[in-house]
Design a protein around this motif. Structure first.
Motif, PDB file in Angstrom:
ATOM      1  N   MET A  30       0.830  -1.207   0.000  1.00 31.05           N
ATOM      2  CA  MET A  30       0.000   0.000   0.000  1.00 31.05           C
ATOM      3  C   MET A  30       0.862   1.254   0.000  1.00 31.05           C
ATOM      4  SD  MET A  30      -2.896  -1.252   2.755  1.00 31.05           S
ATOM      5  CE  MET A  30      -3.619   0.387   2.972  1.00 31.05           C
ATOM      6  N   GLY A  31       1.950   1.233   0.763  1.00 31.03           N
ATOM      7  CA  GLY A  31       2.845   2.388   0.785  1.00 31.03           C
ATOM      8  C   GLY A  31       3.466   2.645  -0.570  1.00 31.03           C
ATOM      9  N   LEU A  32       3.877   1.564  -1.237  1.00 34.59           N
ATOM     10  CA  LEU A  32       4.452   1.703  -2.581  1.00 34.59           C
ATOM     11  C   LEU A  32       3.410   2.208  -3.571  1.00 34.59           C
ATOM     12  CD1 LEU A  32       6.516  -1.598  -2.588  1.00 34.59           C
ATOM     13  CD2 LEU A  32       7.481   0.699  -2.806  1.00 34.59           C
ATOM     14  N   ASP A  33       2.192   1.701  -3.472  1.00 33.06           N
ATOM     15  CA  ASP A  33       1.113   2.158  -4.362  1.00 33.06           C
ATOM     16  C   ASP A  33       0.795   3.625  -4.122  1.00 33.06           C
ATOM     17  OD1 ASP A  33       0.935  -0.338  -5.499  1.00 33.06           O
ATOM     18  OD2 ASP A  33      -0.849  -0.952  -4.376  1.00 33.06           O
ATOM     19  N   VAL A 118      11.551   3.215  -8.278  1.00 31.68           N
ATOM     20  CA  VAL A 118      11.262   2.874  -6.883  1.00 31.68           C
ATOM     21  C   VAL A 118      10.394   1.628  -6.799  1.00 31.68           C
ATOM     22  CG1 VAL A 118      10.033   3.649  -4.814  1.00 31.68           C
ATOM     23  CG2 VAL A 118      11.562   5.219  -6.025  1.00 31.68           C
ATOM     24  N   GLN A 119       9.460   1.497  -7.726  1.00 33.30           N
ATOM     25  CA  GLN A 119       8.561   0.336  -7.673  1.00 33.30           C
ATOM     26  C   GLN A 119       9.330  -0.968  -7.874  1.00 33.30           C
ATOM     27  OE1 GLN A 119       5.287   0.564  -6.770  1.00 33.30           O
ATOM     28  NE2 GLN A 119       5.874   2.689  -6.406  1.00 33.30           N
ATOM     29  N   LEU A 121      12.431  -1.535  -6.978  1.00 35.07           N
ATOM     30  CA  LEU A 121      13.088  -1.788  -5.703  1.00 35.07           C
ATOM     31  C   LEU A 121      12.088  -2.347  -4.690  1.00 35.07           C
ATOM     32  CD1 LEU A 121      15.268   1.449  -5.316  1.00 35.07           C
ATOM     33  CD2 LEU A 121      16.027  -0.812  -6.075  1.00 35.07           C
ATOM     34  N   GLY A 122      10.902  -1.764  -4.669  1.00 31.09           N
ATOM     35  CA  GLY A 122       9.877  -2.219  -3.733  1.00 31.09           C
ATOM     36  C   GLY A 122       9.444  -3.648  -3.996  1.00 31.09           C
ATOM     37  N   GLU A 123       9.255  -3.994  -5.258  1.00 33.57           N
ATOM     38  CA  GLU A 123       8.869  -5.362  -5.603  1.00 33.57           C
ATOM     39  C   GLU A 123       9.951  -6.349  -5.174  1.00 33.57           C
ATOM     40  OE1 GLU A 123       6.173  -6.600  -6.676  1.00 33.57           O
ATOM     41  OE2 GLU A 123       5.029  -4.816  -7.257  1.00 33.57           O
ATOM     42  N   TYR A 124      11.188  -5.932  -5.320  1.00 37.90           N
ATOM     43  CA  TYR A 124      12.307  -6.811  -4.948  1.00 37.90           C
ATOM     44  C   TYR A 124      12.293  -7.074  -3.446  1.00 37.90           C
ATOM     45  CZ  TYR A 124      16.839  -8.977  -5.868  1.00 37.90           C
ATOM     46  OH  TYR A 124      17.863  -9.883  -6.022  1.00 37.90           O
ATOM     47  N   THR A 125      12.035  -6.026  -2.663  1.00 40.07           N
ATOM     48  CA  THR A 125      11.998  -6.215  -1.214  1.00 40.07           C
ATOM     49  C   THR A 125      10.806  -7.079  -0.802  1.00 40.07           C
ATOM     50  OG1 THR A 125      10.734  -4.165  -0.818  1.00 40.07           O
ATOM     51  CG2 THR A 125      13.134  -4.011  -0.808  1.00 40.07           C
ATOM     52  N   LEU A 126       9.690  -6.919  -1.473  1.00 40.51           N
ATOM     53  CA  LEU A 126       8.518  -7.753  -1.173  1.00 40.51           C
ATOM     54  C   LEU A 126       8.807  -9.219  -1.468  1.00 40.51           C
ATOM     55  CD1 LEU A 126       5.665  -5.455  -2.494  1.00 40.51           C
ATOM     56  CD2 LEU A 126       5.793  -6.394  -0.178  1.00 40.51           C
ATOM     57  N   ASP A 127       9.515  -9.470  -2.559  1.00 45.39           N
ATOM     58  CA  ASP A 127       9.898 -10.846  -2.888  1.00 45.39           C
ATOM     59  C   ASP A 127      10.835 -11.422  -1.830  1.00 45.39           C
ATOM     60  OD1 ASP A 127       8.370 -10.862  -5.176  1.00 45.39           O
ATOM     61  OD2 ASP A 127      10.038 -10.437  -6.533  1.00 45.39           O
ATOM     62  N   MET A 128      11.766 -10.597  -1.350  1.00 43.71           N
ATOM     63  CA  MET A 128      12.677 -11.052  -0.309  1.00 43.71           C
ATOM     64  C   MET A 128      11.920 -11.386   0.975  1.00 43.71           C
ATOM     65  SD  MET A 128      15.966  -8.499  -0.765  1.00 43.71           S
ATOM     66  CE  MET A 128      16.725  -9.108   0.752  1.00 43.71           C
ATOM     67  N   LEU A 129      10.986 -10.533   1.345  1.00 38.48           N
ATOM     68  CA  LEU A 129      10.189 -10.782   2.546  1.00 38.48           C
ATOM     69  C   LEU A 129       9.372 -12.050   2.395  1.00 38.48           C
ATOM     70  CD1 LEU A 129       9.074 -10.005   5.304  1.00 38.48           C
ATOM     71  CD2 LEU A 129       7.448  -8.475   4.137  1.00 38.48           C
ATOM     72  N   ASP A 130       8.766 -12.220   1.225  1.00 34.39           N
ATOM     73  CA  ASP A 130       7.973 -13.423   0.975  1.00 34.39           C
ATOM     74  C   ASP A 130       8.849 -14.672   1.064  1.00 34.39           C
ATOM     75  OD1 ASP A 130       5.418 -14.712  -0.048  1.00 34.39           O
ATOM     76  OD2 ASP A 130       6.804 -15.318  -1.626  1.00 34.39           O
ATOM     77  N   GLY A 131      10.054 -14.610   0.498  1.00 38.30           N
ATOM     78  CA  GLY A 131      10.962 -15.749   0.549  1.00 38.30           C
ATOM     79  C   GLY A 131      11.379 -16.086   1.973  1.00 38.30           C
ATOM     80  N   THR A 199      13.547   7.288   0.583  1.00 38.83           N
ATOM     81  CA  THR A 199      12.766   6.144   0.102  1.00 38.83           C
ATOM     82  C   THR A 199      13.679   4.986  -0.272  1.00 38.83           C
ATOM     83  OG1 THR A 199      11.008   7.589  -0.745  1.00 38.83           O
ATOM     84  CG2 THR A 199      11.121   5.365  -1.651  1.00 38.83           C
ATOM     85  N   ILE A 200      14.734   5.293  -1.014  1.00 42.92           N
ATOM     86  CA  ILE A 200      15.700   4.260  -1.404  1.00 42.92           C
ATOM     87  C   ILE A 200      16.335   3.639  -0.162  1.00 42.92           C
ATOM     88  CG2 ILE A 200      17.895   3.845  -2.587  1.00 42.92           C
ATOM     89  CD1 ILE A 200      17.071   6.210  -4.475  1.00 42.92           C
ATOM     90  N   ARG A 201      16.721   4.483   0.784  1.00 43.16           N
ATOM     91  CA  ARG A 201      17.338   3.981   2.016  1.00 43.16           C
ATOM     92  C   ARG A 201      16.385   3.073   2.781  1.00 43.16           C
ATOM     93  NH1 ARG A 201      17.227   7.650   7.122  1.00 43.16           N
ATOM     94  NH2 ARG A 201      15.080   6.907   6.833  1.00 43.16           N
ATOM     95  N   ASP A 202      15.110   3.478   2.872  1.00 44.09           N
ATOM     96  CA  ASP A 202      14.144   2.684   3.635  1.00 44.09           C
ATOM     97  C   ASP A 202      13.878   1.339   2.971  1.00 44.09           C
ATOM     98  OD1 ASP A 202      14.010   4.654   5.504  1.00 44.09           O
ATOM     99  OD2 ASP A 202      12.024   5.395   4.934  1.00 44.09           O
ATOM    100  N   LEU A 203      13.838   1.307   1.650  1.00 43.94           N
ATOM    101  CA  LEU A 203      13.638   0.038   0.964  1.00 43.94           C
ATOM    102  C   LEU A 203      14.849  -0.877   1.157  1.00 43.94           C
ATOM    103  CD1 LEU A 203      11.871   1.258  -2.298  1.00 43.94           C
ATOM    104  CD2 LEU A 203      10.853   0.013  -0.375  1.00 43.94           C
TER     105      LEU A 203
END
Length: 229
Positions: A30-33, A118-119, A121-131, A199-203
């Protein structure tokens, strides 16, 4: 507590940690959207929802403390409870970073430096969290190591994105000493640049927390601390 009830509590703890991870991942999405769409209402939902995550964290923390204090678990059960305790801490911090994204979405007036995706980067972090959470759920050590390896790529991507921002800032017309730019316009530009770098730092930090989850999971599964730092 009877053995069957104890095992049920352990199973419920795992389910609740996984549920918390789903809620946190949803808030990050939601934050990324909100950032992409400049949607202040969606951003406000992310910010206002942080209290729910905090309450969830405190409830699970108490569950972990109760299991440790009342059952005095050993070996694999002890590692599982300790890992779960650490994982919910990382999940709560990811939720805080999602809240940051909501704040950036409210403050940003326009896109700056479209070369920075940014999106992606965000998708990549979501994939990492899911993994990382799948590794926790199914106890798959190789997936823990895969998350750690993915973080090296994320660090490189974030580093390149930050360099792009700085390079484009130097080259932009507004930054040209010869350009007629008001103090207000320059201040707005610098605020937008600062938000983008944050934003980049937080991701990148989301990725770090995903690695923490993977590290604790690997220790839980194999008593292997190679990813803990």
């Amino acid at each position: 507590m009877p053995r069957n009830d104890y095992q049920k509590k352990l199973s419920e703890l795992r389910d609740d940690v996984l549920y918390m991870s789903e809620v946190v991942a949803e808030r990050l999405r939601m934050g990324l959207d909100a950032l992409e769409q400049k949607d202040e209402e969606l951003a406000d939902q992310v910010i206002q929802g942080d209290g729910e995550i905090n309450r969830m964290y405190l409830d699970l923390e108490q569950d972990c403390v109760d299991l440790l204090a009342l059952q005095q678990p050993v070996a694999g059960d002890l590692r599982f409870i300790a890992a779960s305790f650490k994982i919910i801490t990382d999940l709560e911090r990811i939720a805080d970073l999602a809240t940051n994204l909501g704040g950036y979405a409210i403050e940003a007036e326009k896109d700056v430096f479209p070369d920075v995706d940014v999106q992606r980067l965000g998708e990549y972090t979501l994939d990492m969290l899911d993994g990382a959470m799948h590794a926790y759920s199914e106890e798959v050590p190789d997936e823990c190591r895969a998350v750690a390896e993915a973080d090296e790529d994320l660090d490189a991507m974030c580093g390149a994105a930050s360099e792009t921002v700085v390079r484009d800032l130097i080259e932009t017309d507004e930054f040209d000493a010869g350009a007629e730019t008001s103090d207000g316009e320059m201040e707005t530009l610098m605020q937008d640049v600062s938000r983008l770098l944050l934003t980049i730092r937080d991701l990148e930090r989301v990725g770090d927390h995903a690695v923490n989850i993977a590290a604790r999971t690997l220790y839980m599964i194999e008593s292997d601390d190679e990813l803990i730092y």
